[in-house]
Design an enzyme around this catalytic site. Sequence first.
Site, PDB file in Angstrom:
ATOM      1  N   PRO A 122      -3.087   3.301  14.649  1.00 38.23           N
ATOM      2  CA  PRO A 122      -3.423   4.861  14.417  1.00 38.23           C
ATOM      3  C   PRO A 122      -4.833   5.077  14.849  1.00 38.23           C
ATOM      4  O   PRO A 122      -6.080   4.309  14.601  1.00 38.23           O
ATOM      5  CB  PRO A 122      -3.131   4.958  12.970  1.00 38.23           C
ATOM      6  N   ASP A 130      -1.367  -7.870  -5.693  1.00 36.81           N
ATOM      7  CA  ASP A 130      -2.625  -7.866  -5.368  1.00 36.81           C
ATOM      8  C   ASP A 130      -2.411  -9.020  -3.910  1.00 36.81           C
ATOM      9  O   ASP A 130      -2.218 -10.179  -4.239  1.00 36.81           O
ATOM     10  CB  ASP A 130      -3.902  -8.461  -6.005  1.00 36.81           C
ATOM     11  N   GLY A 145       0.782  -1.294  -0.200  1.00 34.26           N
ATOM     12  CA  GLY A 145      -0.013   0.106   0.187  1.00 34.26           C
ATOM     13  C   GLY A 145       0.825   1.330   0.052  1.00 34.26           C
ATOM     14  O   GLY A 145       0.588   2.303   0.626  1.00 34.26           O
ATOM     15  N   GLY A 146       1.946   1.199  -0.514  1.00 35.53           N
ATOM     16  CA  GLY A 146       2.913   2.265  -0.590  1.00 35.53           C
ATOM     17  C   GLY A 146       2.734   3.372  -1.827  1.00 35.53           C
ATOM     18  O   GLY A 146       3.500   4.271  -1.657  1.00 35.53           O
ATOM     19  N   PRO A 165      -7.551   8.825  14.343  1.00 43.24           N
ATOM     20  CA  PRO A 165      -8.063   9.555  13.054  1.00 43.24           C
ATOM     21  C   PRO A 165      -6.858  10.328  12.685  1.00 43.24           C
ATOM     22  O   PRO A 165      -6.384  11.232  12.997  1.00 43.24           O
ATOM     23  CB  PRO A 165      -9.187  10.452  13.736  1.00 43.24           C
ATOM     24  N   ILE A 166      -6.349   9.971  11.295  1.00 43.55           N
ATOM     25  CA  ILE A 166      -5.417  10.826  10.535  1.00 43.55           C
ATOM     26  C   ILE A 166      -6.088  10.589   9.020  1.00 43.55           C
ATOM     27  O   ILE A 166      -6.652   9.783   8.459  1.00 43.55           O
ATOM     28  CB  ILE A 166      -4.027  10.069  10.417  1.00 43.55           C
ATOM     29  N   LYS A 200      -8.213  -6.740  11.523  1.00 45.62           N
ATOM     30  CA  LYS A 200      -7.071  -5.936  12.135  1.00 45.62           C
ATOM     31  C   LYS A 200      -6.725  -6.772  13.551  1.00 45.62           C
ATOM     32  O   LYS A 200      -5.424  -6.714  14.008  1.00 45.62           O
ATOM     33  CB  LYS A 200      -7.542  -4.909  12.563  1.00 45.62           C
ATOM     34  N   TYR A 256      -9.409   0.230  17.285  1.00 52.38           N
ATOM     35  CA  TYR A 256     -10.310  -0.603  17.425  1.00 52.38           C
ATOM     36  C   TYR A 256     -10.089  -2.066  17.319  1.00 52.38           C
ATOM     37  O   TYR A 256     -11.001  -2.855  17.360  1.00 52.38           O
ATOM     38  CB  TYR A 256     -11.646  -0.190  16.786  1.00 52.38           C
TER      39      TYR A 256
END
EC number: 1.3.1.124
Length: 335
Positions: free
Chosen positions: A240, A117, A66-67, A242-243, A214, A199
């Site tokens: 993380p 993928d 995902g870079g 919220p960003i 996750k 979460y």
Amino acid sequence: MALLGRAFFAGVSRLPCDPGPQRFFSFGTKTLYQSKDAPQSKFFQPVLKPMLPPDAFQGKVAFITGGGTGLGKAMTTFLSTLGAQCVIASRNIDVLKATAEEISSKTGNKVHAIRCDVRDPDMVHNTVLELIKVAGHPDVVINNAAGNFISPSERLTPNGWKTITDIVLNGTAYVTLEIGKQLIKAQKGAAFLAITTIYAESGSGFVMPSSSAKSGVEAMNKSLAAEWGRYGMRFNIIQPGPIKTKGAFSRLDPTGRFEKEMIDRIPCGRLGTMEELANLATFLCSDYASWINGAVIRFDGGEEVFLSGEFNSLKKVTKEEWDIIEGLIRKTKGS
């Protein structure tokens, strides 16, 4: 929530009693302005430059899924700035190539783009072989590829569940196991980092597939931290809060309705920035963190502890109301 995005800080100094609006984000589905409701944010200004020495990753190879966009792009930028030869992977090769060229032109270090993928184990296998061919065995592996959307769980279809869990849980497993086996064969160590969410630990309604996947990613990384340390590999996790990114917010807050609510429950009074998270990520993957293994780092401005406290909403009580409450408490006799 891993809501990552491109940050833009243009705060203007004002008197403490009137901090005024401060623009932090100029990209995304909705421009965010810090309101007077969170004046404490002036104490928590983001530092947007790398904190490690410029040669911290000199001679090292980093692989980031995902870079091409968002947080993945930010982490790649920081790693490349600090000397790493980076290899980025995702499904969109055009975006990857553009990102690779952009970062390489800024840092002067090679950035390779490989289409992958992560849901396809055969494709992951071939990607890892190509990674080793073009750059060598990785010293840093960041599992950042993810997917998410909001939905009542009773509306979920099997395909909706599978779409998220295939990317987040299965994809992370395929990448980690494939690279790990190659590293064991080569007798080479590495630092692995997984990007999850706050979460993952608590669970959350309306994002049940992501929460479940996750959580599985965290269990997998903690398990491997215990098992594969003997091979020179260590595994850590960032959760993380919220960003803001366009990609994440377009699915999790498409109307921009919830931004202020997010800030209201963050004690630091603002959203995070991708540069801050990239700093944390590079530290955890660096030799400076060689004794950190199996750690889960919450990165949310205090949001989780605010939500956990039974009485934290009392911050809305005014001084006058506290005077009344104190008087009533003092008049109370007995238990």
